[in-house]
Design a protein around this motif. Structure first.
Motif, PDB file in Angstrom:
ATOM      1  N   ARG A   1     -31.958  10.470 -22.594  1.00  0.00           N
ATOM      2  CA  ARG A   1     -32.392  11.141 -23.824  1.00  0.00           C
ATOM      3  C   ARG A   1     -32.718  12.610 -23.563  1.00  0.00           C
ATOM      4  NH1 ARG A   1     -37.231   9.035 -25.308  1.00  0.00           N
ATOM      5  NH2 ARG A   1     -38.312  11.001 -25.245  1.00  0.00           N
ATOM      6  N   ILE A   2     -33.361  12.889 -22.417  1.00  0.00           N
ATOM      7  CA  ILE A   2     -33.680  14.281 -22.069  1.00  0.00           C
ATOM      8  C   ILE A   2     -32.398  15.092 -21.883  1.00  0.00           C
ATOM      9  CG2 ILE A   2     -34.651  15.741 -20.256  1.00  0.00           C
ATOM     10  CD1 ILE A   2     -36.853  13.622 -19.917  1.00  0.00           C
ATOM     11  N   LEU A   3     -31.422  14.527 -21.177  1.00  0.00           N
ATOM     12  CA  LEU A   3     -30.144  15.224 -20.988  1.00  0.00           C
ATOM     13  C   LEU A   3     -29.456  15.445 -22.330  1.00  0.00           C
ATOM     14  CD1 LEU A   3     -27.824  16.414 -19.338  1.00  0.00           C
ATOM     15  CD2 LEU A   3     -26.978  14.079 -18.997  1.00  0.00           C
ATOM     16  N   GLU A   4     -29.467  14.424 -23.163  1.00  0.00           N
ATOM     17  CA  GLU A   4     -28.831  14.538 -24.476  1.00  0.00           C
ATOM     18  C   GLU A   4     -29.506  15.621 -25.317  1.00  0.00           C
ATOM     19  OE1 GLU A   4     -27.099  11.313 -27.588  1.00  0.00           O
ATOM     20  OE2 GLU A   4     -29.205  11.072 -27.026  1.00  0.00           O
ATOM     21  N   ASP A   5     -30.845  15.654 -25.314  1.00  0.00           N
ATOM     22  CA  ASP A   5     -31.571  16.686 -26.066  1.00  0.00           C
ATOM     23  C   ASP A   5     -31.263  18.079 -25.515  1.00  0.00           C
ATOM     24  OD1 ASP A   5     -32.673  14.734 -27.674  1.00  0.00           O
ATOM     25  OD2 ASP A   5     -34.599  14.686 -26.597  1.00  0.00           O
ATOM     26  N   HIS A   6     -31.179  18.186 -24.183  1.00  0.00           N
ATOM     27  CA  HIS A   6     -30.859  19.465 -23.556  1.00  0.00           C
ATOM     28  C   HIS A   6     -29.468  19.943 -23.991  1.00  0.00           C
ATOM     29  CE1 HIS A   6     -30.336  22.551 -20.520  1.00  0.00           C
ATOM     30  NE2 HIS A   6     -29.263  21.933 -20.070  1.00  0.00           N
ATOM     31  N   LEU A   7     -28.494  19.047 -23.999  1.00  0.00           N
ATOM     32  CA  LEU A   7     -27.135  19.411 -24.384  1.00  0.00           C
ATOM     33  C   LEU A   7     -27.052  19.782 -25.860  1.00  0.00           C
ATOM     34  CD1 LEU A   7     -25.111  16.745 -22.374  1.00  0.00           C
ATOM     35  CD2 LEU A   7     -25.564  19.124 -21.778  1.00  0.00           C
ATOM     36  N   LYS A   8     -27.779  19.067 -26.691  1.00  0.00           N
ATOM     37  CA  LYS A   8     -27.804  19.419 -28.121  1.00  0.00           C
ATOM     38  C   LYS A   8     -28.417  20.801 -28.319  1.00  0.00           C
ATOM     39  CE  LYS A   8     -27.969  14.749 -30.018  1.00  0.00           C
ATOM     40  NZ  LYS A   8     -28.773  13.728 -30.715  1.00  0.00           N
ATOM     41  N   PHE A   9     -29.463  21.091 -27.557  1.00  0.00           N
ATOM     42  CA  PHE A   9     -30.103  22.405 -27.640  1.00  0.00           C
ATOM     43  C   PHE A   9     -29.136  23.509 -27.197  1.00  0.00           C
ATOM     44  CE2 PHE A   9     -32.687  25.814 -25.751  1.00  0.00           C
ATOM     45  CZ  PHE A   9     -33.441  26.169 -26.850  1.00  0.00           C
ATOM     46  N   LEU A  10     -28.417  23.264 -26.101  1.00  0.00           N
ATOM     47  CA  LEU A  10     -27.422  24.241 -25.625  1.00  0.00           C
ATOM     48  C   LEU A  10     -26.334  24.475 -26.667  1.00  0.00           C
ATOM     49  CD1 LEU A  10     -26.734  23.361 -21.881  1.00  0.00           C
ATOM     50  CD2 LEU A  10     -27.756  25.434 -22.778  1.00  0.00           C
ATOM     51  N   HIS A  11     -25.840  23.404 -27.243  1.00  0.00           N
ATOM     52  CA  HIS A  11     -24.758  23.530 -28.213  1.00  0.00           C
ATOM     53  C   HIS A  11     -25.222  24.226 -29.490  1.00  0.00           C
ATOM     54  CE1 HIS A  11     -21.496  22.043 -30.951  1.00  0.00           C
ATOM     55  NE2 HIS A  11     -20.790  22.497 -29.920  1.00  0.00           N
TER      56      HIS A  11
ATOM     57  N   ALA B   1     -10.747   1.596 -30.716  1.00  0.00           N
ATOM     58  CA  ALA B   1     -12.184   1.627 -30.462  1.00  0.00           C
ATOM     59  C   ALA B   1     -12.522   1.247 -29.023  1.00  0.00           C
ATOM     60  CB  ALA B   1     -12.914   0.696 -31.430  1.00  0.00           C
ATOM     61  N   GLY B   2     -11.723   0.415 -28.410  1.00  0.00           N
ATOM     62  CA  GLY B   2     -11.972   0.010 -27.031  1.00  0.00           C
ATOM     63  C   GLY B   2     -11.714   1.126 -26.036  1.00  0.00           C
ATOM     64  N   ASP B   3     -11.023   2.181 -26.463  1.00  0.00           N
ATOM     65  CA  ASP B   3     -10.713   3.300 -25.577  1.00  0.00           C
ATOM     66  C   ASP B   3     -11.851   4.302 -25.475  1.00  0.00           C
ATOM     67  OD1 ASP B   3      -8.244   2.182 -25.182  1.00  0.00           O
ATOM     68  OD2 ASP B   3      -7.250   3.423 -26.696  1.00  0.00           O
ATOM     69  N   TYR B   4     -12.814   4.242 -26.390  1.00  0.00           N
ATOM     70  CA  TYR B   4     -13.925   5.186 -26.363  1.00  0.00           C
ATOM     71  C   TYR B   4     -14.962   4.746 -25.336  1.00  0.00           C
ATOM     72  CZ  TYR B   4     -12.036   6.827 -30.802  1.00  0.00           C
ATOM     73  OH  TYR B   4     -11.221   7.331 -31.773  1.00  0.00           O
ATOM     74  N   ILE B   5     -15.644   5.735 -24.746  1.00  0.00           N
ATOM     75  CA  ILE B   5     -16.707   5.382 -23.808  1.00  0.00           C
ATOM     76  C   ILE B   5     -18.048   5.556 -24.499  1.00  0.00           C
ATOM     77  CG2 ILE B   5     -15.351   5.931 -21.767  1.00  0.00           C
ATOM     78  CD1 ILE B   5     -16.815   8.565 -21.552  1.00  0.00           C
ATOM     79  N   GLY B   6     -19.042   4.851 -24.008  1.00  0.00           N
ATOM     80  CA  GLY B   6     -20.353   4.844 -24.626  1.00  0.00           C
ATOM     81  C   GLY B   6     -21.188   6.074 -24.307  1.00  0.00           C
ATOM     82  N   ARG B   7     -22.403   6.079 -24.819  1.00  0.00           N
ATOM     83  CA  ARG B   7     -23.314   7.224 -24.684  1.00  0.00           C
ATOM     84  C   ARG B   7     -23.631   7.538 -23.234  1.00  0.00           C
ATOM     85  NH1 ARG B   7     -29.090   6.926 -24.536  1.00  0.00           N
ATOM     86  NH2 ARG B   7     -30.016   8.971 -24.905  1.00  0.00           N
ATOM     87  N   GLU B   8     -24.066   6.544 -22.469  1.00  0.00           N
ATOM     88  CA  GLU B   8     -24.459   6.776 -21.084  1.00  0.00           C
ATOM     89  C   GLU B   8     -23.284   7.234 -20.241  1.00  0.00           C
ATOM     90  OE1 GLU B   8     -26.577   3.450 -19.494  1.00  0.00           O
ATOM     91  OE2 GLU B   8     -28.191   3.616 -20.978  1.00  0.00           O
ATOM     92  N   ASP B   9     -22.125   6.625 -20.433  1.00  0.00           N
ATOM     93  CA  ASP B   9     -20.951   7.035 -19.667  1.00  0.00           C
ATOM     94  C   ASP B   9     -20.512   8.449 -20.049  1.00  0.00           C
ATOM     95  OD1 ASP B   9     -20.824   4.705 -18.190  1.00  0.00           O
ATOM     96  OD2 ASP B   9     -19.478   3.704 -19.602  1.00  0.00           O
ATOM     97  N   THR B  10     -20.620   8.802 -21.317  1.00  0.00           N
ATOM     98  CA  THR B  10     -20.282  10.157 -21.759  1.00  0.00           C
ATOM     99  C   THR B  10     -21.194  11.173 -21.084  1.00  0.00           C
ATOM    100  OG1 THR B  10     -19.501   9.368 -23.911  1.00  0.00           O
ATOM    101  CG2 THR B  10     -20.111  11.692 -23.758  1.00  0.00           C
ATOM    102  N   LEU B  11     -22.485  10.868 -21.027  1.00  0.00           N
ATOM    103  CA  LEU B  11     -23.435  11.784 -20.389  1.00  0.00           C
ATOM    104  C   LEU B  11     -23.207  11.862 -18.882  1.00  0.00           C
ATOM    105  CD1 LEU B  11     -26.604  10.867 -22.467  1.00  0.00           C
ATOM    106  CD2 LEU B  11     -25.224  12.950 -22.640  1.00  0.00           C
ATOM    107  N   ARG B  12     -22.814  10.747 -18.278  1.00  0.00           N
ATOM    108  CA  ARG B  12     -22.493  10.771 -16.844  1.00  0.00           C
ATOM    109  C   ARG B  12     -21.240  11.610 -16.579  1.00  0.00           C
ATOM    110  NH1 ARG B  12     -24.056   4.943 -16.677  1.00  0.00           N
ATOM    111  NH2 ARG B  12     -26.035   4.903 -15.559  1.00  0.00           N
TER     112      ARG B  12
END
Length: 195
Positions: free
Chosen positions: A45-55, A132-143
């Protein structure tokens, strides 16, 4: 030689600038890639918030970054214009790494910032989208985003290593040429004394 030194500065400056930006993101990336924090969900969540702030930063920020990236490319063009063999080897390889870094930036980082800001991860309904099976989830996207930062940092360090290698090779060549000239001068003096 002075033009080559200035062009080297124009390459090293933007490379270090971009490395500094990546270093600022390293505390966020570290918790996602290499450590197991007490609360992994919080780290994501911290990484996601940081990236949203950057964007969401003002457009001037991305424009400055793109100007700096362009300045690095200008440095390569300056060094490769009427290039010597040394320039072709070291600067050619550096340019390949720099372009690989730009590719990682455009394909993974910019795209990742857009995905994270939109919040559209792998939560697509298969009834709506057959892929839909080709998309990756939230955690994998952040990784993937954090790994892209690491890859980009390694590529940029490679540019710096090649530029330092070129500097070392040029200094070594200059020292060898001076030694050859001094030996030739000594032979001339010895030849004059014999006459």
């Amino acid at each position: 030689m002075a033009a080559g030194t200035f062009a080297t500065f124009i390459i090293i400056g933007p490379t270090c600038f971009f490395l500094g930006m990546l270093f600022a993101s390293f505390p966020y990336d570290y918790n996602v890639l290499w450590s197991t924090p007490a609360d992994p969900a919080l780290a994501f969540r911290i990484l996601e918030d940081h990236l949203k702030f950057l964007h969401a930063s003002p457009p001037i920020i991305s424009r400055i970054l793109h100007i700096v990236i362009g300045t690095g490319l200008l440095g390569f063009l300056m060094k490769l214009y009427k290039a010597s063999e040394s320039n072709m080897l070291f600067d050619g390889a550096s340019l390949v790494l720099y372009m690989a870094g730009i590719t990682v930036y455009i394909t993974n980082i910019v795209k990742g910032l857009r995905v994270v800001t939109a919040g559209v991860y792998g939560n697509v309904d298969p009834a709506v989208d057959e892929a839909a099976g080709d998309y990756i989830g939230r955690e994998d996207t952040l990784r993937v985003f954090a790994a892209s930062n690491t890859i980009l940092a390694l590529v940029l360090v490679g540019v710096l290593v090649l530029q330092a290698g070129q500097w070392y090779a040029l200094r070594k060549e200059e020292a060898e040429l001076k030694e050859i000239e001094s030996k030739a001068e000594e032979k001339k003096r010895a030849g004059k004394k014999k006459q």
